[in-house]
Design an enzyme around this catalytic site. Sequence first.
Site, mmCIF file in Angstrom:
data_model
loop_
_atom_site.group_PDB
_atom_site.id
_atom_site.type_symbol
_atom_site.label_atom_id
_atom_site.label_comp_id
_atom_site.label_asym_id
_atom_site.label_seq_id
_atom_site.Cartn_x
_atom_site.Cartn_y
_atom_site.Cartn_z
ATOM 1 C CB SER A 70 -0.649 0.090 0.934
ATOM 2 O OG SER A 70 -1.645 1.349 1.536
ATOM 3 C CE1 TYR A 113 -4.483 -2.576 5.659
ATOM 4 C CE2 TYR A 113 -3.887 -0.186 5.331
ATOM 5 C CZ TYR A 113 -4.528 -1.038 4.382
ATOM 6 O OH TYR A 113 -3.879 -1.746 3.006
HETATM 7 N N1 LIG Z 1 -8.922 -1.190 -1.067
HETATM 8 C C1 LIG Z 1 -7.672 0.158 -0.752
HETATM 9 O O1 LIG Z 1 -7.727 1.061 -0.793
HETATM 10 C C2 LIG Z 1 -6.663 -0.529 -1.035
HETATM 11 C C3 LIG Z 1 -5.113 0.410 -1.342
HETATM 12 C C4 LIG Z 1 -4.169 -0.357 -0.348
HETATM 13 C C5 LIG Z 1 -3.531 -1.616 -0.259
HETATM 14 N N2 LIG Z 1 -4.703 -2.332 -0.514
HETATM 15 C C6 LIG Z 1 -4.682 -4.186 0.231
HETATM 16 O O2 LIG Z 1 -5.383 -4.785 -0.758
HETATM 17 C C7 LIG Z 1 -5.349 -5.379 -0.554
HETATM 18 C C8 LIG Z 1 -6.905 -6.152 -0.740
HETATM 19 O O3 LIG Z 1 -7.926 -5.331 0.045
HETATM 20 P P1 LIG Z 1 -9.344 -5.217 -1.248
HETATM 21 O O4 LIG Z 1 -9.115 -3.527 -1.368
HETATM 22 O O5 LIG Z 1 -9.401 -6.113 -2.260
HETATM 23 O O6 LIG Z 1 -9.899 -4.812 -0.223
HETATM 24 P P2 LIG Z 1 -11.354 -5.939 0.031
HETATM 25 O O7 LIG Z 1 -12.923 -6.228 -1.484
HETATM 26 O O8 LIG Z 1 -12.134 -6.659 1.572
HETATM 27 O O9 LIG Z 1 -10.737 -7.251 -0.136
HETATM 28 C C9 LIG Z 1 -9.911 -8.319 1.431
HETATM 29 C C10 LIG Z 1 -9.585 -9.812 0.772
HETATM 30 O O10 LIG Z 1 -8.874 -10.289 1.605
HETATM 31 C C11 LIG Z 1 -9.792 -11.323 2.596
HETATM 32 N N3 LIG Z 1 -9.096 -11.841 3.130
HETATM 33 C C12 LIG Z 1 -9.196 -11.179 4.960
HETATM 34 N N4 LIG Z 1 -8.889 -11.620 5.652
HETATM 35 C C13 LIG Z 1 -8.080 -12.823 5.178
HETATM 36 C C14 LIG Z 1 -7.901 -14.466 5.151
HETATM 37 N N5 LIG Z 1 -7.289 -14.597 6.398
HETATM 38 N N6 LIG Z 1 -7.300 -15.453 4.976
HETATM 39 C C15 LIG Z 1 -7.366 -15.190 3.406
HETATM 40 N N7 LIG Z 1 -8.429 -14.229 2.737
HETATM 41 C C16 LIG Z 1 -8.655 -13.250 3.207
HETATM 42 C C17 LIG Z 1 -11.099 -11.142 1.900
HETATM 43 O O11 LIG Z 1 -11.577 -12.532 2.168
HETATM 44 P P3 LIG Z 1 -13.216 -12.413 2.713
HETATM 45 O O12 LIG Z 1 -14.031 -11.960 1.632
HETATM 46 O O13 LIG Z 1 -12.901 -13.692 3.363
HETATM 47 O O14 LIG Z 1 -13.577 -11.544 3.862
HETATM 48 C C18 LIG Z 1 -11.330 -10.367 0.723
HETATM 49 O O15 LIG Z 1 -10.966 -11.910 -0.302
HETATM 50 C C19 LIG Z 1 -5.261 -5.883 0.914
HETATM 51 O O16 LIG Z 1 -3.969 -6.255 1.346
HETATM 52 C C20 LIG Z 1 -5.362 -4.566 1.428
HETATM 53 O O17 LIG Z 1 -4.770 -4.388 2.505
HETATM 54 C C21 LIG Z 1 -5.863 -2.353 -0.432
#
Ligand SMILES: NC(=O)c1ccc[n+]([C@@H]2O[C@H](COP(=O)([O-])OP(=O)(O)OC[C@H]3O[C@@H](n4cnc5c(N)ncnc54)[C@H](OP(=O)(O)O)[C@@H]3O)[C@@H](O)[C@H]2O)c1
Length: 266
Positions: free
Chosen positions: A130, A143
């Site tokens: 991130s 985080y």
């Molecule tokens: N959105 C942003 O602004 C942003 C910015 C920078 C970085 N990121 C990073 O991008 C990545 C994906 O996030 P996203 O934005 O796509 O959010 P998201 O839609 O909430 O997706 C997160 C994913 O991680 C899964 N997850 C959480 N805990 C887990 C575990 N113990 N084992 C396996 N899977 C797990 C969730 O599964 P469930 O469906 O089962 O909950 C979901 O599939 C994350 O690492 C996040 O930190 C996001």
Amino acid sequence: MSKTVLITGASTGIGRSTAILFAEKGWNVIATMRNPEKANFSSDKIHVLPLDVTNSDSIHTAIAKSLEFGKIDVLVNNAGYGLMGAFENCSPAQIQRQFDTNVFGLMEVTRALLPHFRESRSGVIINVASIGGKMSFPTYSLYNSTKWAVEGFSEGLQYELEQFNIRVKLIEPGPIKTDFYDRSPEIATSDLKVYDEYVNKIIPKMNQAGEKAPAPEVVAKTIYKAATDPSRRLRYPADPGAWTAVILRKLLPSHIFSTIIRSNFH
Ligand SMILES: NC(=O)c1ccc[n+]([C@@H]2O[C@H](COP(=O)([O-])OP(=O)(O)OC[C@H]3O[C@@H](n4cnc5c(N)ncnc54)[C@H](OP(=O)(O)O)[C@@H]3O)[C@@H](O)[C@H]2O)c1
């Protein structure tokens, strides 16, 4: 022959978009998630497997099943969520779970796949970090510290894996419109009320950034670019907002950068 990518956290958001993009590009995709019944894909290039990154058995079973399909070329460590709020309001168990998922889970999945990558003398490990791995934001101290850990881990790891022709890549998204801001976060609350006013002012502002943010497909494209980049480049800011933040962080003295953060969120 088609290449194969294994993705963690592929049920929604960035992981799901990445699975769809790689399948469209002709890759075999192993889309792993905690609850495979949530999978919603139409492509027959996408195979869904259960994998919870906080559960060792689940990791090793999923990797063993994946290897039955054949060689894995790319690992995308994407699973993660945000623990948000004031540090003092977070319980030790919440902090542990945050690091178990975003840091130790990512490390364990990587460790489980490394023997395969070493033996095949190839492989790309893509860690979704991130911009919050290079700077920190109010109410995101925990985080953000997990993402700083992922940055440091990946930067060091790249050197020792070069001898096996394994490349390490860091994806650095800015705010992206996904479940990250509404369904997925854990909001820290406790009997200590002294931070409530502050947190209640900041978190909606952080969420607003997510509301106005680009869709996850933009990050999927950056992940695809990193997966197919034969160079040793490590870091890939994922979207225009991320580029701006990373450049400002690099150019500005730390105290001026913090003043900008304060003026945006306080
Ligand atoms: N959105 C942003 O602004 C942003 C910015 C920078 C970085 N990121 C990073 O991008 C990545 C994906 O996030 P996203 O934005 O796509 O959010 P998201 O839609 O909430 O997706 C997160 C994913 O991680 C899964 N997850 C959480 N805990 C887990 C575990 N113990 N084992 C396996 N899977 C797990 C969730 O599964 P469930 O469906 O089962 O909950 C979901 O599939 C994350 O690492 C996040 O930190 C996001």
